[in-house]
Design an enzyme around this catalytic site. Structure first.
Site, PDB file in Angstrom:
ATOM      1  N   GLY A   1       0.811  -1.207   0.000  1.00 51.08           N
ATOM      2  CA  GLY A   1       0.000   0.000   0.000  1.00 51.08           C
ATOM      3  C   GLY A   1       0.844   1.256   0.000  1.00 51.08           C
ATOM      4  O   GLY A   1       0.502   2.256  -0.643  1.00 51.08           O
ATOM      5  N   THR A   2       1.949   1.225   0.742  1.00 49.24           N
ATOM      6  CA  THR A   2       2.860   2.381   0.760  1.00 49.24           C
ATOM      7  C   THR A   2       3.419   2.647  -0.625  1.00 49.24           C
ATOM      8  O   THR A   2       3.510   3.807  -1.069  1.00 49.24           O
ATOM      9  CB  THR A   2       3.999   2.128   1.762  1.00 49.24           C
TER      10      THR A   2
ATOM     11  N   GLN B   1      -7.922   1.933   4.943  1.00 49.30           N
ATOM     12  CA  GLN B   1      -8.766   1.511   6.052  1.00 49.30           C
ATOM     13  C   GLN B   1     -10.217   1.282   5.647  1.00 49.30           C
ATOM     14  O   GLN B   1     -10.933   0.536   6.312  1.00 49.30           O
ATOM     15  CB  GLN B   1      -8.713   2.549   7.178  1.00 49.30           C
TER      16      GLN B   1
ATOM     17  N   CYS C   1       5.297   6.965  24.199  1.00 46.64           N
ATOM     18  CA  CYS C   1       6.130   5.948  24.829  1.00 46.64           C
ATOM     19  C   CYS C   1       6.064   4.611  24.096  1.00 46.64           C
ATOM     20  O   CYS C   1       6.804   3.697  24.424  1.00 46.64           O
ATOM     21  CB  CYS C   1       5.717   5.759  26.288  1.00 46.64           C
TER      22      CYS C   1
END
Length: 474
Positions: free
Chosen positions: A69-70, A177, A323
């Site tokens: 997809g990228t 998505q 984090c």
């Protein structure tokens, strides 16, 4: 173990598994060759292209299979920009696009192009008028995801596509998505998607370039995939991906509405989490959203610690907290929305998720959050909420000197926790200044103020990091 991270990658669809194994036997040859094995492979490739095109809502000759997809996003962006160099070199995109779009924009800017970033509201949605306002002049391409990958908010693609068509500017839609849930509406020009988001194997992307869209493929070309994706493709994976997408569409048309069922489970999470866990912010648009995805953030919680707690309890979820990332900075999506990032949890339900698993998640979550907060020394009752609060002063001049909290070298949520511990020690009208060199503090301290009805005065320069000033209001 319930897997709740379908937005990252969906489990392999059973139909995809069957098709993959069959294609390994039948589709291993070069589809460009004229002998029997090549012809058989070509038939499989053509059938896969037709099935994928039908599911996406385009012509088969407009659809290209890519290695990811990228890759499809990058090829689409640079192919359109190159073809429209004489028109202009300005790329327009929303502030919450996938990193594939943002990285392409960085490369474009480094090569001398310009970039316009359109902001979003607190739900993560762009305003149609804001995109329309960026279309004039040298705009060469607009990039807009159909739905956000972190918070599920759907974008006004159909309306923006109409504005783009009127202005003569192509619209590239990142539909990674939303493709599992149906075709993307509107007169878009280019579309990119990724098979592992709908239960296909990884390593397959879709690039659709509609007829009439000026497009110039970049890089060395060859005869495969109309020159838009060179190299020998993974035909078995392509066949499996198309089979999975076709199976999803057939199930949606003939059987129970899985999207509606999952939306009900997500509604249950959106409603119950704030009731079960104190100090939670559910983010994203409550109505215009993907049916299977919900994101919430928990005050005074380290995202990585919370994910580990949930993993030990048997649940696989993801997070946009700083984090849990390699950059030690909050998700650019949450930052653009201006919402709380600490203790962020994204739940994205795959097809077939059982209601009992969702109920068990809701049972496990409160104890997981309580455990992490206890570990960080979060006070059971914040000083600012105690009945014996210091009475208000009258007039700005009467406010006493503020309190300074040194949280340098400590990562969020610690700076916010220390702020919460001391805010009750100053009278109403007094200030607390938090010194922090954690990038997440720039986002989470204002978000804490909004949740606690305190006033965020602003950020001041400091010798190290920054000084965040908060004035007590309640």
């Amino acid at each position: 173990m319930p897997y709740f991270d379908a937005a990252s990658t969906a489990p392999l669809h059973p139909v995809a598994r069957e098709a993959l194994l069959a294609a390994l036997d039948e589709g291993w040859a070069d589809p460009a060759r004229l002998y029997r094995e090549g012809r058989r492979a070509r038939l499989l490739l053509d059938a896969a292209r037709e099935a994928a095109a039908d599911a996406v809502g385009c012509r088969p000759d407009e659809l290209t299979f890519t290695p990811s997809g990228t890759h499809a996003v990058h090829s689409g962006i640079f192919g359109v920009l190159a073809a429209r160099r004489r028109v202009g070199r300005r790329l327009v995109h929303s502030a919450v696009e996938h990193s594939a779009v943002l990285h392409a924009a960085e490369v474009h800017a480094a090569a001398g192009g310009t970039v316009t970033e359109v902001p979003v509201d607190r739900t993560g949605r762009v305003a149609q008028a804001a995109v329309a306002g960026a279309l004039g002049g040298d705009a060469a391409l607009v990039c807009l995801q159909s739905a956000n990958h972190e918070v599920g908010t759907e974008q006004p693609v159909e309306e923006v596509a109409a504005d783009c068509r009127e202005a003569g500017v192509p619209l590239l839609v990142d539909a990674a998505q939303s493709v599992p849930w149906g075709p993307v509406p509107g007169a878009w020009s280019v579309l990119a998607a990724s098979a592992h988001k709908w239960g296909g194997p990884p390593g397959v992307g879709l690039l659709v370039v509609r007829k009439g869209t000026r497009f110039a493929p970049q890089g060395p070309l060859d005869e495969r995939e109309s020159g838009r994706s060179p190299g020998f493709g993974n035909l078995p994976a392509v066949v499996a991906s198309a089979a999975a997408l076709r199976a999803l569409r057939a199930a949606a048309e003939s059987g129970p509405d899985e999207a509606a069922r999952l939306r009900g489970l997500v509604d249950r999470i959106r409603t119950r989490v704030p009731e079960l866990v104190p100090d939670v912010e559910v983010v994203g648009d409550p109505a215009r959203r993907l049916p299977h995805l919900v994101t919430f953030s928990c005050l005074y919680v380290d995202g990585e610690a919370l994910l580990h707690e949930l993993d030990r309890a048997g649940f696989s979820v993801s997070s946009g907290s700083s984090c849990t990332s390699s950059t030690l900075a909050p998700s650019h999506v949450l930052r653009a929305m201006g919402v709380l990032s600490e203790g962020n949890v994204r739940v994205s339900l795959p097809y077939g998720t059982e209601a009992a698993d969702v109920e068990r998640f809701l049972t496990v979550l409160p104890e997981a959050v309580r455990s992490v907060r206890e570990r960080f020394g979060v006070p059971v009752e914040e000083p600012a909420r105690r009945a014996a609060a210091v009475p208000a002063e009258t007039g700005a001049e009467a406010a006493p000197p503020g309190v300074v909290v040194d949280a340098l070298g400590r990562r969020c949520p610690v700076p916010v926790i220390e702020l919460a511990k001391v805010i009750g020690r100053v009278p109403v009208g007094g200030t607390v200044t938090v010194l922090s060199d954690d990038a997440a503090a720039r986002q989470d301290i204002p978000a804490w103020c909004a949740m606690r009805e305190q006033e965020y005065v602003g950020e001041e320069p400091a010798e190290r990091g920054a000084a965040y000033v908060v004035r007590r209001r309640v």
